[in-house]
Design a protein around this motif. Structure first.
Motif, PDB file in Angstrom:
ATOM      1  N   ALA A 199     -10.421  -0.315   8.861  1.00 16.64           N
ATOM      2  CA  ALA A 199     -10.543  -0.421   7.647  1.00 16.64           C
ATOM      3  C   ALA A 199     -10.108   0.131   6.458  1.00 16.64           C
ATOM      4  CB  ALA A 199     -11.356   1.558   7.460  1.00 16.64           C
ATOM      5  N   ALA A 200      -8.841   0.792   6.717  1.00 16.98           N
ATOM      6  CA  ALA A 200      -8.111   0.276   4.811  1.00 16.98           C
ATOM      7  C   ALA A 200      -7.873  -0.346   3.848  1.00 16.98           C
ATOM      8  CB  ALA A 200      -6.083   0.220   5.587  1.00 16.98           C
ATOM      9  N   GLY A 201      -8.750  -1.916   4.753  1.00 17.72           N
ATOM     10  CA  GLY A 201      -9.121  -3.245   4.234  1.00 17.72           C
ATOM     11  C   GLY A 201     -10.479  -3.338   3.184  1.00 17.72           C
ATOM     12  N   LEU A 202     -11.065  -1.768   3.408  1.00 21.92           N
ATOM     13  CA  LEU A 202     -12.738  -1.586   2.288  1.00 21.92           C
ATOM     14  C   LEU A 202     -12.478  -2.187   1.399  1.00 21.92           C
ATOM     15  CD1 LEU A 202     -15.555  -1.236   3.299  1.00 21.92           C
ATOM     16  CD2 LEU A 202     -15.154   0.776   3.417  1.00 21.92           C
ATOM     17  N   ARG A 203     -11.701  -0.639   0.268  1.00 19.73           N
ATOM     18  CA  ARG A 203     -11.742  -0.767  -0.303  1.00 19.73           C
ATOM     19  C   ARG A 203     -11.347  -2.216  -1.134  1.00 19.73           C
ATOM     20  NH1 ARG A 203     -13.884   3.540  -2.835  1.00 19.73           N
ATOM     21  NH2 ARG A 203     -12.940   5.444  -1.968  1.00 19.73           N
ATOM     22  N   PRO A 204      -9.796  -3.136  -0.960  1.00 19.43           N
ATOM     23  CA  PRO A 204     -10.146  -4.406  -1.559  1.00 19.43           C
ATOM     24  C   PRO A 204     -10.391  -5.339  -1.245  1.00 19.43           C
ATOM     25  CG  PRO A 204      -7.735  -3.244  -0.214  1.00 19.43           C
ATOM     26  CD  PRO A 204      -9.078  -2.379  -0.469  1.00 19.43           C
ATOM     27  N   ALA A 253     -11.335 -11.560   7.599  1.00 15.96           N
ATOM     28  CA  ALA A 253     -10.565 -12.171   8.318  1.00 15.96           C
ATOM     29  C   ALA A 253     -11.108 -10.098   9.037  1.00 15.96           C
ATOM     30  CB  ALA A 253      -9.576 -12.254   8.878  1.00 15.96           C
ATOM     31  N   ASN A 254     -11.113  -9.173   7.867  1.00 16.67           N
ATOM     32  CA  ASN A 254     -10.942  -7.761   8.578  1.00 16.67           C
ATOM     33  C   ASN A 254     -12.470  -7.288   8.784  1.00 16.67           C
ATOM     34  OD1 ASN A 254     -10.341  -4.464   5.867  1.00 16.67           O
ATOM     35  ND2 ASN A 254     -10.749  -4.964   8.556  1.00 16.67           N
ATOM     36  N   LYS A 255     -12.190  -7.839  10.502  1.00 20.97           N
ATOM     37  CA  LYS A 255     -13.809  -7.346  11.078  1.00 20.97           C
ATOM     38  C   LYS A 255     -14.151  -5.553  10.492  1.00 20.97           C
ATOM     39  CE  LYS A 255     -11.832  -9.045  14.456  1.00 20.97           C
ATOM     40  NZ  LYS A 255     -11.828  -9.539  16.099  1.00 20.97           N
ATOM     41  N   GLU A 256     -13.069  -4.661  10.807  1.00 15.55           N
ATOM     42  CA  GLU A 256     -13.420  -3.210  10.683  1.00 15.55           C
ATOM     43  C   GLU A 256     -13.306  -2.767   9.236  1.00 15.55           C
ATOM     44  OE1 GLU A 256     -10.100  -5.173  11.186  1.00 15.55           O
ATOM     45  OE2 GLU A 256      -9.084  -3.814  12.663  1.00 15.55           O
ATOM     46  N   ASP A 303     -18.629   7.400   0.691  1.00 16.95           N
ATOM     47  CA  ASP A 303     -19.464   8.628   2.330  1.00 16.95           C
ATOM     48  C   ASP A 303     -18.824   7.507   3.308  1.00 16.95           C
ATOM     49  OD1 ASP A 303     -20.559  10.705   3.134  1.00 16.95           O
ATOM     50  OD2 ASP A 303     -22.277   9.367   3.211  1.00 16.95           O
ATOM     51  N   ALA A 304     -19.320   6.641   3.792  1.00 16.64           N
ATOM     52  CA  ALA A 304     -18.308   5.670   5.228  1.00 16.64           C
ATOM     53  C   ALA A 304     -16.725   6.089   5.397  1.00 16.64           C
ATOM     54  CB  ALA A 304     -18.446   3.808   4.774  1.00 16.64           C
ATOM     55  N   LEU A 305     -16.285   6.267   3.787  1.00 20.88           N
ATOM     56  CA  LEU A 305     -14.936   6.675   4.348  1.00 20.88           C
ATOM     57  C   LEU A 305     -14.407   7.621   4.419  1.00 20.88           C
ATOM     58  CD1 LEU A 305     -12.686   3.763   1.100  1.00 20.88           C
ATOM     59  CD2 LEU A 305     -12.719   4.041   3.846  1.00 20.88           C
ATOM     60  N   ALA A 306     -15.349   8.940   4.277  1.00 20.91           N
ATOM     61  CA  ALA A 306     -15.574   9.977   4.476  1.00 20.91           C
ATOM     62  C   ALA A 306     -15.683  10.464   5.807  1.00 20.91           C
ATOM     63  CB  ALA A 306     -15.717  11.189   3.350  1.00 20.91           C
ATOM     64  N   ILE A 307     -16.345   9.238   6.007  1.00 17.32           N
ATOM     65  CA  ILE A 307     -17.539   9.819   7.765  1.00 17.32           C
ATOM     66  C   ILE A 307     -15.516   9.072   8.475  1.00 17.32           C
ATOM     67  CG2 ILE A 307     -18.814   8.450  10.066  1.00 17.32           C
ATOM     68  CD1 ILE A 307     -20.665   8.640   7.588  1.00 17.32           C
ATOM     69  N   ASP A 308     -15.495   7.888   8.301  1.00 24.64           N
ATOM     70  CA  ASP A 308     -14.338   7.809   8.717  1.00 24.64           C
ATOM     71  C   ASP A 308     -12.514   8.197   9.018  1.00 24.64           C
ATOM     72  OD1 ASP A 308     -12.324   4.823   9.383  1.00 24.64           O
ATOM     73  OD2 ASP A 308     -11.053   5.854   7.980  1.00 24.64           O
ATOM     74  N   ALA A 361       0.909  -1.168  -0.289  1.00 24.33           N
ATOM     75  CA  ALA A 361      -0.153  -0.030   0.089  1.00 24.33           C
ATOM     76  C   ALA A 361       0.729   1.229  -0.059  1.00 24.33           C
ATOM     77  CB  ALA A 361      -1.240   0.332   1.129  1.00 24.33           C
ATOM     78  N   ASP A 362       1.828   1.027   0.794  1.00 27.18           N
ATOM     79  CA  ASP A 362       2.642   2.224   1.020  1.00 27.18           C
ATOM     80  C   ASP A 362       3.474   2.739  -0.571  1.00 27.18           C
ATOM     81  OD1 ASP A 362       4.633   4.608   1.846  1.00 27.18           O
ATOM     82  OD2 ASP A 362       5.180   3.043   3.512  1.00 27.18           O
ATOM     83  N   GLN A 363       3.724   3.054  -1.019  1.00 21.75           N
ATOM     84  CA  GLN A 363       4.296   4.064  -2.071  1.00 21.75           C
ATOM     85  C   GLN A 363       6.206   4.059  -2.058  1.00 21.75           C
ATOM     86  OE1 GLN A 363       2.639   4.305  -5.150  1.00 21.75           O
ATOM     87  NE2 GLN A 363       0.840   5.643  -4.814  1.00 21.75           N
TER      88      GLN A 363
END
Ligand code: NDP
Length: 409
Positions: free
Chosen positions: A118-123, A137-140, A385-390, A74-76
């Motif tokens: 929550a970094a796992g959400l998009r992938p 496994a990524n409950k967040e 929107d969820a990621l904006a709230i996050d 993830a880290d460029q």
């Protein structure tokens, strides 16, 4: 599990066929357990893609080891290291948020979602949206945007399998009856390292003490979540989304031995439980082999040696994080998203020494209290929107951190 394909449906491939698997969060604790299982079954699994955040050297070594085709950080800034470590191997290297999504989109039948946070959400969502079998496994990511995640997974015909041991237990136990005959589910909690500590002792808990989980060996974030019992709170929200259960159909009981991982109560008064050693390779093996089974390397239970299984009510006074998570679930809208974001900030602050142990729940509570004024408790209308709230909840938490940290010392 209500909204997506479940074990009742035919398997997409026979177990003897080679399964292709992508590991998101491959360099972590769940990643290592998954790799261990895959390597024990030569010829059964082919690894398509692997991902990490910053651990380029570890990811490159792992990618070579399992013969992955694609590796993404993830880290460029870790790209150069990854690329040179993979030079001459034929394994493609990539970096950045889009590279993780690309890893998830590559043609693997199974995707293990084992990124922390929550970094796992998009992938993870990208895998679900192409109709993959997503072992999560990524409950967040479910706490951040579970409603949206499950709806999109259902629309794409994805299968969502729970890796989290408690939810995997429920998934297995639910197959004993019809979903409409389930009265409630019970998630067990080990109680963490401070189960028997007084409130005063907990106030002085150090990082080292909080990282000493009595039964499980896991990544740092989930280990701290287990010590605060926020982990169980996140799991209540996760169960709500995975199994379409209402909050009052999800109970929690403290069970110090971590032998029973979850129970399903059916309408006739039958309770079906799943038992096993506290070893994540059991639920991961279940997901990898589903709907069949493979040989598992986890230690077997010696019930006579264990002798006694104990159960107690969680103490919400000493462990307020569990109550906060329940309240966030009942409030609905963006409250679980805010809860998760604030908890991620709080745990990172505790890990870096910027916040005391009891400050974790206090910061989450203060963030939830301040969230309404910032318009963060609205129902997220989209993943963006969820990621904006996050994002905004993290900003709010970081603003509140100094005052909470000061109170807590
Ligand atoms: P670890 O911290 O051990 O590993 C996390 C993995 O995710 C690593 O590969 C890490 O890469 C990667 N990662 C972390 N942050 C990011 C980010 N911002 N972007 C992209 N990748 C990232 O965690 P665990 O394996 O313990 O846990 C993973 C998930 O599984 C969590 O959601 C946890 O709650 C859940 N879980 C874990 C259990 C366990 O036994 N460990 C049990 C049940 C659930 P890098 O190495 O570069 O940091």
């Amino acid at each position: 599990m209500m909204n997506v394909r479940t074990a009742a449906k035919p398997a997409p491939v026979a177990l003897s066929d080679e399964r292709s698997v992508t590991l998101l969060g491959a360099t972590g604790s769940i990643g290592a357990s998954t790799v261990d299982l895959i390597k024990r079954e030569p010829g059964r699994f082919r690894v398509e893609a692997v991902s990490a955040n910053t651990s380029a050297a570890a990811l490159a070594a792992l990618a070579r080891d399992v013969g992955a085709r694609f590796a993404a950080v993830a880290d460029q800034s870790a790209y150069g290291e990854l690329k040179s470590a993979l030079a001459g191997t034929g394994i493609e290297a990539a970096a950045g948020a889009n590279a993780l999504v690309e890893a998830a989109q590559r043609p693997a039948q199974w995707v293990i979602g084992a990124i922390t946070g929550a970094a796992g959400l998009r992938p993870t969502l990208a895998a679900a949206e192409r109709g993959a079998i997503v072992a999560i496994a990524n409950k967040e990511c479910l706490v951040c945007a579970g409603g949206l995640f499950m709806r999109r997974a259902a629309a794409a015909g994805a299968t969502v399998l729970p890796v989290d041991s408690e939810h995997n237990a429920l998934f297995q136990a639910m197959s004993a009856g019809r979903r409409e005959d389930v009265r409630r589910v019970i998630l067990t909690a080990s109680g963490g390292p401070f189960r028997t500590w007084s409130a005063e002792q907990i106030r002085g808990a150090t990082l080292e003490q909080a990282l000493k989980h009595p039964n499980w060996s896991m990544g740092q974030k989930v280990t701290i979540d287990s010590a605060t019992l926020m982990n169980k709170g996140l799991e209540v929200i996760e169960a709500h989304h995975l199994f379409a259960l209402s909050p009052d159909e999800i109970d929690v009981v403290v069970h110090a031995q971590s032998v029973i991982h979850g129970l399903v109560e059916f309408r006739d008064g039958s309770y079906i439980a799943q038992l096993g050693s506290p070893d994540m390779r059991i639920p991961i093996a279940h997901c990898l082999a589903w709907p069949a089974r493979i040989d598992g390397p986890a230690p077997r239970l010696d019930l006579a040696q264990i002798g006694t299984l104990s159960f107690e009510q969680p103490d919400l006074t000493r462990f307020p994080a569990l109550a906060l998570a329940r309240r966030a679930l009942e409030a609905g809208g963006g409250a679980p998203t805010v809860l998760n974001a604030a908890n991620e900030v709080a745990v990172a602050a505790f890990l870096s020494g910027a916040l005391g142990f009891v400050g974790i729940a206090a910061l989450v509570e203060a963030t939830l209290a301040g969230a309404d004024a910032r318009g963060l408790l609205r129902e997220p209308s989209s993943v963006d929107d969820a990621l904006a709230i996050d994002h905004n909840a993290r900003l709010l938490s970081r603003e509140l951190l100094p005052q909470i940290a000061a109170k807590d010392r």
